[in-house]
Enzyme design. Structure first.
Site, PDB file in Angstrom:
ATOM      1  N   LYS A  79      11.851   6.458   1.880  1.00 20.74           N
ATOM      2  CA  LYS A  79      10.453   6.223   1.533  1.00 20.74           C
ATOM      3  C   LYS A  79       9.687   5.954   2.816  1.00 20.74           C
ATOM      4  CE  LYS A  79       7.524   3.261  -1.411  1.00 20.74           C
ATOM      5  NZ  LYS A  79       7.514   2.174  -2.420  1.00 20.74           N
ATOM      6  N   SER A 154       5.272   2.904  -6.794  1.00 21.79           N
ATOM      7  CA  SER A 154       4.809   3.616  -5.625  1.00 21.79           C
ATOM      8  C   SER A 154       5.852   4.526  -4.988  1.00 21.79           C
ATOM      9  CB  SER A 154       4.324   2.612  -4.575  1.00 21.79           C
ATOM     10  OG  SER A 154       5.402   1.803  -4.107  1.00 21.79           O
ATOM     11  N   SER A 178       8.087  -0.761  -8.348  1.00 18.87           N
ATOM     12  CA  SER A 178       7.902   0.514  -7.653  1.00 18.87           C
ATOM     13  C   SER A 178       9.163   1.322  -7.435  1.00 18.87           C
ATOM     14  CB  SER A 178       7.214   0.276  -6.302  1.00 18.87           C
ATOM     15  OG  SER A 178       5.873  -0.106  -6.493  1.00 18.87           O
TER      16      SER A 178
END
Length: 498
Positions: A79, A154, A178
């Site tokens: 990420k 997210s 997330s």
């Protein structure tokens, strides 16, 4: 070789060990898929293909020389919230559009030491603020199960990349759901560990008392393989806690070896009526209750527990998290860090334009909310009161765990919703209503797939554990996955060959 991307992490490890394929062949397979198909998904912000190929060649040479590291040569991706030395780290924001980190986050270094191959940096909601991956400066991510649906957020890029067959596993971060919510939306397993289990050094902060890195994969065992090198005390992180380091894979295998026809004979699953209230989609509820019934058939005992009303946890979270964000993001001002506007008239203009041009609408909204909560005259009424409520939320979990081993709930109230659906911020925040209490309490939690809607969209079940009990969560989900096939179903994109 055309279906290498459908193999589990364990199967990839075995294939490399048995020389069925090389790390370079495996890496090239994933890179080919990314190059051919990611234009449909937009899961990557930065590709590191050439570096990955060089790492894969080196991994093959080391394996030939007797290096027996378990994860040596297995591809993955990060990420884009984790700093990577010499590689762009944007946090999905224009504010950091040209930031190349001079150092690695601790988890990046740890995963490198394990010998894994990084294929690049994955798309995300800007500064991890969002639940649908639409706030990224680099564009919206599409859900591989249905390109007209969101992947969640997210960590939407991480979830979409795995679900599309671009990587077997990926890192994510979880401040209020997330990792778990996008895992639910994309038919994956994802785990948020206990707060302090994984170093936060080099992870760009959103809300420092809530952020925690974790792993995502198609199965619980996939998650365990990636989580293993991530954990451990880090003197560079003041919130990292010294604690015994478990062997997640060994714990899973021990649990499997000890399991009989009723593998959950000694497991008490707490179910709270507060998590099955108004707002829960009927198909989601049906799938979650069917999964709980399966747990019962496999020997588990369902007990009723009481948890803080989710509406209260939602309000508490959206007071505390923006407050911490307003403080953490104050450094991005056009002077010290981040994007700087062109030709400022004066210092005030520099600050104002740099931040208003560098941050997107959702980040600005949360900064302003948090600044208000921390301002003189409102601090005690909002921020201090929310901290007191947070302590009561922790107590409610402690009381519930006196009567059960894990707590089960839906991961999200709905399946993935449509792209560009006109949701007001308050409605979007409700998507985290079942996940945020876990972060407020610092507990570990996992989402696992438990079915599909009539539209073919994945549904997730959340398991919440006691502090430091990640092994129990992973083993529980793994044993469930030995008796079900939800985690073996693939998205339309994953089924495409290139």
């Amino acid at each position: 070789m055309s279906e290498l991307h459908l193999l589990s992490t364990e199967q990839l490890i075995t294939g490399l060990q048995d020389k069925k394929f090389s790390s370079l062949e495996l890496t090239d397979h994933y890179i080919k898929r990314i190059d051919a198909l990611d234009s449909k998904i937009n899961s990557f912000i930065t590709h590191t293909s050439e570096t990955a190929r060089a790492q894969a060649k080196a991994a093959d040479e080391m394996r030939a020389q007797g290096d027996n590291r378990l994860l040596l040569g297995v591809p993955m991706a990060h990420k884009d919230i984790f700093c990577t030395q010499g590689v762009l780290t944007t946090c999905g924001s224009k504010m950091l559009h040209n930031f190349v980190s001079p150092y690695n986050a601790t988890i990046v270094s740890n995963i490198d030491k394990a010998g894994m191959i990084s294929l690049g940096k994955l798309n995300m909601d800007e500064f991890a603020m969002g639940s649908d991956n639409s706030s990224s400066y680099y564009g919206t991510v599409q859900n591989p199960w249905n390109l007209e649906r969101v992947p969640g957020g997210s960590s939407g890029g991480s979830a979409a990349a795995i679900a599309a067959g671009f990587v077997p596993v990926a890192t994510g971060s979880d401040t209020g759901g997330s990792i778990r919510q996008p895992a639910s939306f994309c038919g994956l397993t994802g785990i948020k560990p206990t707060y302090g289990r994984v170093s936060r050094f080099g992870m760009i902060a959103y809300a420092s008392s809530l952020d925690q890195a974790g792993s995502m994969g198609r199965s619980a065992k996939d998650c365990a393989y990636l989580l293993q090198p991530m954990i451990g005390h880090d003197p560079l992180d003041g919130t990292s806690i010294k604690h015994d380091i478990p062997d997640y894979i060994q714990d899973i295998e021990d649990a499997e070896a000890a399991a009989g026809d009723k593998p959950f004979a000694h497991l008490r699953i707490g179910v709270a009526k507060e998590y099955f209230a108004n707002g829960l989609d009927s198909e989601v509820e049906q799938a979650v209750r069917a999964a709980l019934k399966k747990y019962e058939e496999l020997g588990a005992t369902i007990v009723e527990v009481n948890i803080t009303n989710p509406d209260i946890t939602l309000s508490t979270y959206y007071m505390l998290a923006p407050a911490e964000a307003s403080s953490n993001l104050s450094r991005f001002d056009g002077v010290r860090f981040g994007y700087r506007c062109e030709n400022p008239k004066d210092l005030i203009d520099l600050y104002t334009r740099s931040r208003s041009e560098g941050f997107g609408p959702e980040v600005q909204r949360r900064i302003l909310t948090g600044t208000y909560a921390l301002s003189a005259g409102y601090f005690d009424a909002y921020y201090t009161k929310a901290q007191k409520v947070r302590r009561l939320i922790v107590k409610d979990f402690d009381d519930a765990f006196a009567n059960c081993d894990v707590i089960a709930s839906p991961t999200a109230p709905t399946a993935a919703y449509k792209l560009a659906e006109d949701l007001d911020p308050a409605t979007m925040y409700l998507g985290d209503v079942y996940t945020i209490a876990v972060n407020l309490a610092g507990l570990p939690a996992l989402s696992q797939p438990v079915g599909l809607t009539s539209d073919g969209l994945p549904i997730g079940l959340q398991l919440i554990g006691k502090h430091w009990h990640e092994s129990e969560l992973l083993s529980t989900a793994h044993l469930f996955q030995q008796h079900t096939d939800y985690h073996l179903q693939h998205s339309a994109i994953a089924k495409e060959t290139v």
